[in-house]
Write a protein that holds these residues in place. Structure first.
Motif, PDB file in Angstrom:
ATOM      1  N   LEU A 255       0.834  -1.206   0.000  1.00  0.00           N
ATOM      2  CA  LEU A 255       0.000   0.000   0.000  1.00  0.00           C
ATOM      3  C   LEU A 255       0.867   1.255   0.000  1.00  0.00           C
ATOM      4  O   LEU A 255       1.782   1.384   0.816  1.00  0.00           O
ATOM      5  CB  LEU A 255      -0.908   0.013   1.225  1.00  0.00           C
ATOM      6  N   PRO A 256       0.571   2.212  -0.893  1.00  0.00           N
ATOM      7  CA  PRO A 256       1.294   3.488  -0.888  1.00  0.00           C
ATOM      8  C   PRO A 256       1.052   4.263   0.410  1.00  0.00           C
ATOM      9  O   PRO A 256       0.044   4.059   1.097  1.00  0.00           O
ATOM     10  CB  PRO A 256       0.686   4.225  -2.087  1.00  0.00           C
ATOM     11  N   LEU A 257       1.977   5.153   0.741  1.00  0.00           N
ATOM     12  CA  LEU A 257       1.894   5.928   1.989  1.00  0.00           C
ATOM     13  C   LEU A 257       0.618   6.747   2.108  1.00  0.00           C
ATOM     14  O   LEU A 257       0.115   6.956   3.211  1.00  0.00           O
ATOM     15  CB  LEU A 257       3.094   6.873   2.110  1.00  0.00           C
ATOM     16  N   ASP A 258       0.075   7.228   0.993  1.00  0.00           N
ATOM     17  CA  ASP A 258      -1.117   8.077   1.060  1.00  0.00           C
ATOM     18  C   ASP A 258      -2.412   7.284   0.907  1.00  0.00           C
ATOM     19  O   ASP A 258      -3.451   7.852   0.573  1.00  0.00           O
ATOM     20  CB  ASP A 258      -1.044   9.192   0.026  1.00  0.00           C
ATOM     21  N   SER A 259      -2.379   5.997   1.203  1.00  0.00           N
ATOM     22  CA  SER A 259      -3.598   5.176   1.161  1.00  0.00           C
ATOM     23  C   SER A 259      -4.535   5.580   2.287  1.00  0.00           C
ATOM     24  O   SER A 259      -4.122   6.141   3.294  1.00  0.00           O
ATOM     25  CB  SER A 259      -3.237   3.696   1.296  1.00  0.00           C
ATOM     26  N   SER A 260      -5.809   5.276   2.105  1.00  0.00           N
ATOM     27  CA  SER A 260      -6.792   5.613   3.129  1.00  0.00           C
ATOM     28  C   SER A 260      -7.573   4.372   3.537  1.00  0.00           C
ATOM     29  O   SER A 260      -7.629   3.385   2.806  1.00  0.00           O
ATOM     30  CB  SER A 260      -7.750   6.698   2.627  1.00  0.00           C
ATOM     31  N   ALA A 261      -8.186   4.444   4.712  1.00  0.00           N
ATOM     32  CA  ALA A 261      -8.992   3.346   5.244  1.00  0.00           C
ATOM     33  C   ALA A 261     -10.302   3.913   5.763  1.00  0.00           C
ATOM     34  O   ALA A 261     -10.327   4.997   6.343  1.00  0.00           O
ATOM     35  CB  ALA A 261      -8.253   2.626   6.365  1.00  0.00           C
ATOM     36  N   LYS A 262     -11.391   3.178   5.521  1.00  0.00           N
ATOM     37  CA  LYS A 262     -12.675   3.591   6.096  1.00  0.00           C
ATOM     38  C   LYS A 262     -13.444   2.361   6.542  1.00  0.00           C
ATOM     39  O   LYS A 262     -13.239   1.264   6.038  1.00  0.00           O
ATOM     40  CB  LYS A 262     -13.495   4.422   5.115  1.00  0.00           C
ATOM     41  N   ILE A 263     -14.312   2.576   7.517  1.00  0.00           N
ATOM     42  CA  ILE A 263     -15.188   1.514   7.989  1.00  0.00           C
ATOM     43  C   ILE A 263     -16.425   1.549   7.098  1.00  0.00           C
ATOM     44  O   ILE A 263     -17.130   2.557   7.051  1.00  0.00           O
ATOM     45  CB  ILE A 263     -15.599   1.720   9.469  1.00  0.00           C
ATOM     46  N   ALA A 264     -16.666   0.459   6.390  1.00  0.00           N
ATOM     47  CA  ALA A 264     -17.795   0.380   5.470  1.00  0.00           C
ATOM     48  C   ALA A 264     -18.729  -0.742   5.908  1.00  0.00           C
ATOM     49  O   ALA A 264     -18.400  -1.539   6.781  1.00  0.00           O
ATOM     50  CB  ALA A 264     -17.299   0.139   4.047  1.00  0.00           C
ATOM     51  N   SER A 265     -19.889  -0.792   5.276  1.00  0.00           N
ATOM     52  CA  SER A 265     -20.920  -1.763   5.640  1.00  0.00           C
ATOM     53  C   SER A 265     -21.311  -2.598   4.432  1.00  0.00           C
ATOM     54  O   SER A 265     -21.349  -2.102   3.310  1.00  0.00           O
ATOM     55  CB  SER A 265     -22.145  -1.016   6.174  1.00  0.00           C
TER      56      SER A 265
END
Length: 153
Positions: free
Chosen positions: A89-99
């Motif tokens: 994963l690149p350094l500027d990757s993002s994560a979110k809690i999804a449903s």
């Protein structure tokens, strides 16, 4: 005597079918652990996320949630997860809690960035979005529609 034998055989058949169904369900559920490297991410809310939930990229399972904890300094929920070792994963990757739909379970959705440098094993995903509280959203919709109808009268 023959009735007891038939009942015993029928009971054994039912148990065998139940064990077979349980084994089949377990193998298809994707509950196996993911070997890879550990990452962490801090979220303002992780409602509904539990240890063992999926970590996905583009809807494909690439890891699992391994732990949750509270950071006592920031009061943010820290989620630890494993990601397959072949997924960088690149350094500027993002994560979110999804449903998974309206009544589905929660998972961590990773969105790879475009940076040339990669997150090192044990690193942290900086850009995050917490889970959305469905009850609060419904309450806001009901409250806003109730107050607008009262104004129109």
């Amino acid at each position: 005597m023959s009735n007891r034998l038939i009942e015993s055989l029928a009971g054994a058949a039912v148990i065998a079918v139940a064990v077979g169904f349980a084994a089949f369900s377990y193998s298809r559920a994707g509950l196996e652990s993911v070997d890879g490297y550990e990452l962490s991410a801090s979220f303002n809310r992780v409602d509904g996320l539990v240890v063992g939930n999926d970590v996905r990229i583009s809807g494909v399972k690439v890891g699992s949630v391994t732990a949750q904890d509270l950071n006592p300094q920031t009061y943010m929920a820290v989620v630890k997860m494993t990601v397959r070792s072949d997924v960088e994963l690149p350094l500027d990757s993002s994560a979110k809690i999804a449903s998974d739909g309206l009544l589905g379970g929660k998972f961590v959705s990773l969105e790879p960035g475009g940076d040339v440098d990669m997150i090192v094993p044990g690193g942290e995903i900086e850009y995050t979005q917490g889970s959305v509280n469905l009850e609060e959203l419904i309450g806001q919709v009901i409250y806003s529609s109730g107050s607008s109808s009262a104004k129109s009268e």
